[in-house]
Design an enzyme around this catalytic site. Structure first.
Site, PDB file in Angstrom:
ATOM      1  N   SER A   7      -5.336  -0.175   3.108  1.00 55.40           N
ATOM      2  CA  SER A   7      -5.300  -1.632   3.010  1.00 55.40           C
ATOM      3  C   SER A   7      -4.008  -2.128   3.650  1.00 55.40           C
ATOM      4  O   SER A   7      -2.919  -1.940   3.105  1.00 55.40           O
ATOM      5  CB  SER A   7      -5.379  -2.063   1.537  1.00 55.40           C
ATOM      6  OG  SER A   7      -5.411  -3.455   1.426  1.00 55.40           O
ATOM      7  N   ASP A  92       1.362   3.961   5.334  1.00 60.44           N
ATOM      8  CA  ASP A  92       0.592   4.161   6.558  1.00 60.44           C
ATOM      9  C   ASP A  92       1.336   5.041   7.542  1.00 60.44           C
ATOM     10  O   ASP A  92       0.725   5.839   8.263  1.00 60.44           O
ATOM     11  CB  ASP A  92       0.235   2.820   7.198  1.00 60.44           C
ATOM     12  CG  ASP A  92       1.443   1.915   7.400  1.00 60.44           C
ATOM     13  OD1 ASP A  92       2.510   2.184   6.809  1.00 60.44           O
ATOM     14  OD2 ASP A  92       1.305   0.924   8.143  1.00 60.44           O
TER      15      ASP A  92
END
Length: 240
Positions: A7, A92
């Protein structure tokens, strides 16, 4: 089956894995779409990574009894981190490095992730995350020109714009796109000067704008972060 969720600042991505094999993935999802997709085919376990929504918010929206591993700075990962502030290191970036290390074992790999920001991260052949760079992404550059000037309008990215713009629109598109390309090429060349055998992998939502213009050898793996998240999940399952 495992499901991994990335996300980001703008959209979410989701991948379905059978073991190490990515079966399918979806990108550019809103939060509601993401939840509905997971509910439609409940997995055995979920790996959750987010820079903008807490895991408690995700669990409350999901409202299903599925084991969820939330990626934080304390989550065990299959690489080492040589980073002064590991608690501020984006999930990430860690996932991309883990994916690159798994796909290109025993190689020095530079991961270029082209999302809201552009990140450049080095994971060496010994599986050590060495750090990297963070730069404004393509859409952030367009927005900055529009926000911090009085008269420049907001435009969308365009693949391969004319180098010499003949209008304000063309000049902005050329400046952002060709300027970003020059930045990426310059940083890659700096790394390759230090590490001639460097393997370069690009991923992220804006890869399509640049992959054909970057000088080889470059590997485009749009789903790299999802692959890395799955590696982290299977690594943690094995530790149990």
């Amino acid at each position: 089956m495992n499901v991994v969720v990335d996300s980001g600042n703008t959209y979410s991505k989701i991948g379905w894995f059978s073991g190490d094999h990515l079966i399918r993935y979806e990108t550019r999802l809103g939060f509601t779409e993401l939840i509905e997709l997971i509910r439609s085919e409940l997995p055995e376990r979920i790996m959750y990574s987010s820079v903008n929504r807490s895991v408690s918010e995700f669990l409350e929206a999901l409202d299903r009894d599925v084991p969820v591993l939330n990626l934080t700075g304390n989550t065990p990962v299959p690489i080492k981190k040589d980073y002064e502030t590991p608690h501020t290191l984006g999930a990430d970036r860690v996932a991309g490095a883990c994916g690159a290390n798994w796909m290109f074992p025993e190689k020095d790999v530079l991961v270029v992730d082209m999302g809201t920001s552009i990140t450049y991260d080095l994971v060496d052949r010994e599986g050590i995350f060495r750090g990297g760079l963070i730069s404004p992404g393509v859409r952030m550059r367009f927005n900055a020109l529009h926000t911090f000037t009085k008269r420049l309008p907001l435009f969308d990215p365009e693949k391969d714009p004319e180098f010499i713009g003949k209008s304000t629109k063309n000049a902005i598109q050329s400046g952002v796109m060709n300027g970003t390309l020059a930045e990426i090429e310059g940083i890659i060349n700096r790394y390759r000067h230090e590490i001639p055998s460097l393997c370069v992998v690009i991923c992220g939502g804006d890869v399509a704008f640049f992959e054909s213009n970057l000088k080889p050898p470059i590997f485009a793996v749009p789903e790299l972060v999802l692959i890395g998240l799955n590696r982290i999940l299977t690594y943690n399952v094995a530790l149990q």
